[in-house]
Design a protein around this motif. Structure first.
Motif, PDB file in Angstrom:
ATOM      1  N   THR A 512       0.829  -1.203   0.000  1.00  0.00           N
ATOM      2  CA  THR A 512       0.000   0.000   0.000  1.00  0.00           C
ATOM      3  C   THR A 512       0.868   1.260   0.000  1.00  0.00           C
ATOM      4  O   THR A 512       0.552   2.246  -0.685  1.00  0.00           O
ATOM      5  N   LEU A 513       1.952   1.240   0.779  1.00  0.00           N
ATOM      6  CA  LEU A 513       2.862   2.377   0.779  1.00  0.00           C
ATOM      7  C   LEU A 513       3.409   2.648  -0.612  1.00  0.00           C
ATOM      8  O   LEU A 513       3.473   3.805  -1.057  1.00  0.00           O
ATOM      9  N   VAL A 514       3.788   1.582  -1.311  1.00  0.00           N
ATOM     10  CA  VAL A 514       4.332   1.746  -2.665  1.00  0.00           C
ATOM     11  C   VAL A 514       3.274   2.328  -3.598  1.00  0.00           C
ATOM     12  O   VAL A 514       3.537   3.278  -4.349  1.00  0.00           O
ATOM     13  N   LEU A 515       2.064   1.781  -3.556  1.00  0.00           N
ATOM     14  CA  LEU A 515       1.007   2.247  -4.452  1.00  0.00           C
ATOM     15  C   LEU A 515       0.639   3.704  -4.182  1.00  0.00           C
ATOM     16  O   LEU A 515       0.495   4.506  -5.111  1.00  0.00           O
ATOM     17  N   LEU A 516       0.494   4.059  -2.889  1.00  0.00           N
ATOM     18  CA  LEU A 516       0.145   5.445  -2.574  1.00  0.00           C
ATOM     19  C   LEU A 516       1.284   6.399  -2.889  1.00  0.00           C
ATOM     20  O   LEU A 516       1.055   7.558  -3.277  1.00  0.00           O
ATOM     21  N   PHE A 517       2.525   5.932  -2.743  1.00  0.00           N
ATOM     22  CA  PHE A 517       3.647   6.777  -3.140  1.00  0.00           C
ATOM     23  C   PHE A 517       3.624   7.027  -4.649  1.00  0.00           C
ATOM     24  O   PHE A 517       3.845   8.149  -5.108  1.00  0.00           O
ATOM     25  N   LEU A 518       3.361   5.983  -5.413  1.00  0.00           N
ATOM     26  CA  LEU A 518       3.318   6.148  -6.869  1.00  0.00           C
ATOM     27  C   LEU A 518       2.182   7.075  -7.294  1.00  0.00           C
ATOM     28  O   LEU A 518       2.248   7.686  -8.357  1.00  0.00           O
ATOM     29  N   MET A 519       1.159   7.194  -6.453  1.00  0.00           N
ATOM     30  CA  MET A 519       0.060   8.096  -6.786  1.00  0.00           C
ATOM     31  C   MET A 519       0.348   9.523  -6.341  1.00  0.00           C
ATOM     32  O   MET A 519       0.010  10.484  -7.031  1.00  0.00           O
ATOM     33  N   THR A 520       0.977   9.691  -5.152  1.00  0.00           N
ATOM     34  CA  THR A 520       1.131  11.026  -4.575  1.00  0.00           C
ATOM     35  C   THR A 520       2.550  11.579  -4.661  1.00  0.00           C
ATOM     36  O   THR A 520       2.736  12.794  -4.573  1.00  0.00           O
ATOM     37  N   GLY A 521       3.553  10.703  -4.787  1.00  0.00           N
ATOM     38  CA  GLY A 521       4.931  11.161  -4.760  1.00  0.00           C
ATOM     39  C   GLY A 521       5.412  11.528  -3.371  1.00  0.00           C
ATOM     40  O   GLY A 521       6.462  12.140  -3.202  1.00  0.00           O
ATOM     41  N   SER A 522       4.653  11.144  -2.352  1.00  0.00           N
ATOM     42  CA  SER A 522       4.973  11.500  -0.970  1.00  0.00           C
ATOM     43  C   SER A 522       5.200  10.243  -0.143  1.00  0.00           C
ATOM     44  O   SER A 522       4.579   9.203  -0.395  1.00  0.00           O
ATOM     45  N   LEU A 523       6.068  10.342   0.860  1.00  0.00           N
ATOM     46  CA  LEU A 523       6.204   9.275   1.846  1.00  0.00           C
ATOM     47  C   LEU A 523       5.320   9.524   3.060  1.00  0.00           C
ATOM     48  O   LEU A 523       4.918   8.582   3.748  1.00  0.00           O
TER      49      LEU A 523
END
Length: 712
Positions: A512-523
């Motif tokens: 989920t962290l990877v997917l949301l990062f790929l969507m938002t560019g944020s950690l």
């Protein structure tokens, strides 16, 4: 890619619709056979209890029982001997235990006014159902002749009644949920046609889900709980995704686009959000593959397949329907304002972000408090409504017969009866007083296997029974030996879940962290989302325990509390609720990120992006959540207690997440973090610039014929 898919569905709409009509017809006519292939599954095959049970099954000449209670007849009535002889003469019957058997005293009620018969069936029967029907017909002869009241149960009858009730529960839930959902969507869209398209998509998804489940049933065992769980998940997602597509289509039509252009644009924009959402839900369900238990693997596989079916329906069926019928769907005459109710709510939250964040977080933690006292159990006949005979038989055995219907803890060993008896004589007297209620003599089976049954004091799966399992395993019997039985299966089941759950959570969290990062560019945003989802799920689990284990709202929800939660329910609630929570997180973050990115460089305003993002997504999130709550609420009407627990838990999870979390906690925390929301190390920023997934696509330049004249 999605734009090309939308264009294909628009140009080949009738071909796409014909394919889905065929799928629906086959799905409901053929896929419905899955209910005949359901079979209750046990724990993982590597657990001691299951290995012991398998050993007993391998060497036992019997497989399956029919248990009957005959009320109103004395144990010495000569007709019972005739009945036992008639049963023994039936083909497929291996053994009949009755009050006249050597150990028949346990089959006489304490008040002497009822008796029990246990009929063991032979292994490898060609037509087990016919044999069970024959046994039942002979038993009911006493009722026909007015000699006794007869109720029939046993494991085989229990399996049939569970499958029967599950099929009824699904049909009734859909009968309630779909019409109410249609009415709500008519109110949302202001027209029957636009409201009906998501329902069509949902029905098609159910048909596809049945076909998937039927296919899986040929390669893996499907527990009866797999079908309702995956069905209402697929139904909820299909409505969610179709709603988003239709809503975006109307929005594009309201901007002046023609039906053809609006279909393509909808596939490019809403289609991307739906694709990303499906990935997050499938990721959450993939955590189930890390568990050893067959039920979790089966639901994980079936759940991922159902998510893909819902996604396929949203990306192909709905665009084809929009292309065919879109000109008849009422389009809004003006865009939604940027200063509406959700923007004003965000503004109020942003005035006191610390107060809102602390109060909401404290409230969610408080709601989760009851989970600290949770008790788990693997339910049996008590999960059925009171009218089913399997439950009535078990209740009669528990209330009126010696032993109180408590299932024994079974020791199975490759040793002689004398060796096992000697071991028991040395071990059992050393156990604490009050832990053992009764012991039956060792029974020799084939292949040098002997079985010893130890009945615990109290209930079959209570603390005493589990303590007995631990004590017997601490001093094992001679030779190859196992401790099995209902209590041992529960102990192993809970241990397996506890040992694998952290790894499953870690897998889901990282993905989920990877997917949301790929969507938002944020950690920061993905980590914050995980923390909030965890707190939200804790509140859901607390409410689940408060309602079903503690017995609150029994009258309102129509159930009888057993004092425990089904062991498998929290695992599935986590997987499904986590996926749905991320579903709405994607909807909201996509709009916030789109707004934030659209602001000029050097003039970024995080708070304004949050307000506008919530305003533009709040309505669709609220509507989607309301519809999903209706769907899950329909399954909360189920008579099977496990399904009811799932339905209520998921309805609560969605309601809490879409209101308290998305509308209050997310704006508050994003306001507190400010520009730090979008922080990531430089290497990851470069990675995002190259591989990031963005929901929005550039606005196409106007072309001749692209825009249609719309009224208003």
């Amino acid at each position: 890619m999605l734009g090309r898919l939308g264009r294909f569905c628009q140009l080949r709409r009738w071909l796409v619709l014909a394919a889905w009509v065929l799928l629906v017809a086959v799905g409901f006519s053929v896929g419905g056979q899955v209910f005949n292939r359901l079979e209750p599954t046990r724990g993982g095959s590597d657990s001691e209890s299951i290995r012991g049970l398998d050993l007993i099954n391998d060497v036992s000449p019997y497989d399956g029982q029919v248990v009957a209670v005959l009320d109103g007849i004395a144990a010495d009535d000569p007709v019972l001997a005739v009945l036992a002889e008639d049963l023994e003469l039936l083909g497929g019957v291996g053994q009949v235990s009755w009050p006249g058997s050597p150990d028949g005293g346990r089959l006489v009620a304490d008040d002497g006014e009822a008796v029990a018969f246990i009929v063991d069936l032979e292994r490898d029967l060609g037509d087990r159902d016919e044999t069970v029907a024959g046994v039942e017909s002979v038993l009911r002869l006493l009722e026909r002749d007015g000699l006794a009241d007869v109720i029939v149960g046993g494991d085989l009858r229990l399996f049939d009644e569970i499958n029967e009730q599950i099929e009824k529960d699904i049909a009734f839930a859909e009968l309630i949920a779909l019409p109410i959902t249609l009415i709500v969507m008519i109110v949302i869209f202001g027209g029957f046609l636009a409201a009906g398209l998501p329902i069509v998509g949902a029905v098609a998804s159910i048909a596809g889900a049945f076909l998937c489940l039927l296919g899986f049933s040929t390669v893996i065992d499907l527990d009866p709980n797999v079908v309702p769980v995956t069905t209402f998940m697929g139904l909820g997602l299909a409505i969610d995704y179709s709603l988003l597509m239709v809503s975006r289509f109307r929005e594009e039509r309201g901007r002046g686009r023609s039906v053809e252009a609006a279909v393509v644009r909808t596939a490019e924009t809403a289609g991307r959000t739906i694709l990303f959402s499906a990935l997050t839900v499938a990721t959450a369900l993939s955590g189930l593959f890390l568990f050893a238990e067959p039920i979790f693997k089966a639901i994980g596989a079936a759940g991922v397949a159902v998510v893909l079916i819902a996604l396929l329906a949203a990306l192909t069926l709905v665009p084809a329907l929009l292309a065919a019928l879109g000109h008849r769907i009422k389009a809004p005459t003006q865009p939604l304002p940027d200063d509406g109710a959700f923007a004003r709510l965000a503004t109020r939250v942003q005035r006191r972000p610390w107060s809102v964040a602390l109060l909401v977080s404290a409230g969610l933690v408080l709601l989760g408090a009851p989970v600290l006292g949770v008790t788990f159990a693997n339910g049996g006949s008590e999960l059925l409504p009171a009218g089913f005979e399997s439950r009535q038989v078990d209740e009669a055995l528990a209330e009126r017969f010696p032993g109180g219907g408590t299932d024994p803890v079974t020791v199975v060993a490759r040793s002689t009866p004398a060796q096992l008896q000697a071991w028991a004589a040395g071990v059992l007297p050393t156990l604490p007083e009050g832990i053992v209620a009764a012991v039956t003599p060792p029974v020799a089976l084939d292949d040098g296997v002997t079985v010893l049954s130890v009945v615990p004091d109290g209930t079959s799966q209570g603390d005493t029974a589990k303590a007995l399992v631990a004590a017997l395993r601490a001093d094992p019997a001679p030779g190859e030996s196992y401790v099995t039985g209902q209590a041992a299966i529960l102990v192993d089941f809970q241990h397996s879940i506890a040992s694998r759950a952290p790894w499953a959570f870690l897998l889901v969290a990282l993905a989920t962290l990877v997917l949301l990062f790929l969507m938002t560019g944020s950690l920061v945003v993905p980590v914050k989302a995980l923390v909030m989802n965890t707190v939200s799920l804790g509140a859901t689990f607390g409410a689940l325990v408060w309602i079903f284990a503690d017995g609150h709202l029994e009258g309102l929800l129509g159930f009888e509390a057993t004092g425990a939660i089904e062991t498998w329910v929290p695992v599935l609630v986590f997987a499904f609720a986590f996926g749905l929570s991320m579903d709405y997180e994607v909807f909201l973050l996509a709009r916030i990120k789109e707004t934030y990115d659209a602001q000029p460089a050097g003039q970024k305003d995080n708070d304004a992006a949050v307000r506008l993002g919530l305003q533009r997504s709040g309505r669709i999130i609220t509507c989607a959540a309301l519809l999903v709550v209706i769907v899950f609420g329909g399954f909360a009407t189920a008579q099977m207690l496990g399904i009811k627990q799932m339905g209520v838990a998921l309805a609560l999870a969605v309601a809490v997440d879409a209101t308290i979390v998305r509308c209050l906690l997310v704006p508050a925390t994003m306001t507190l973090l400010g520009e730090r929301n979008w922080w990531a190390p430089a290497p990851l920023r470069r990675l995002y610039a190259r591989f990031g997934l963005r929901e929005s696509v550039p606005v196409e330049p106007a072309r001749e014929g692209m825009f249609a004249k719309l009224p208003g």
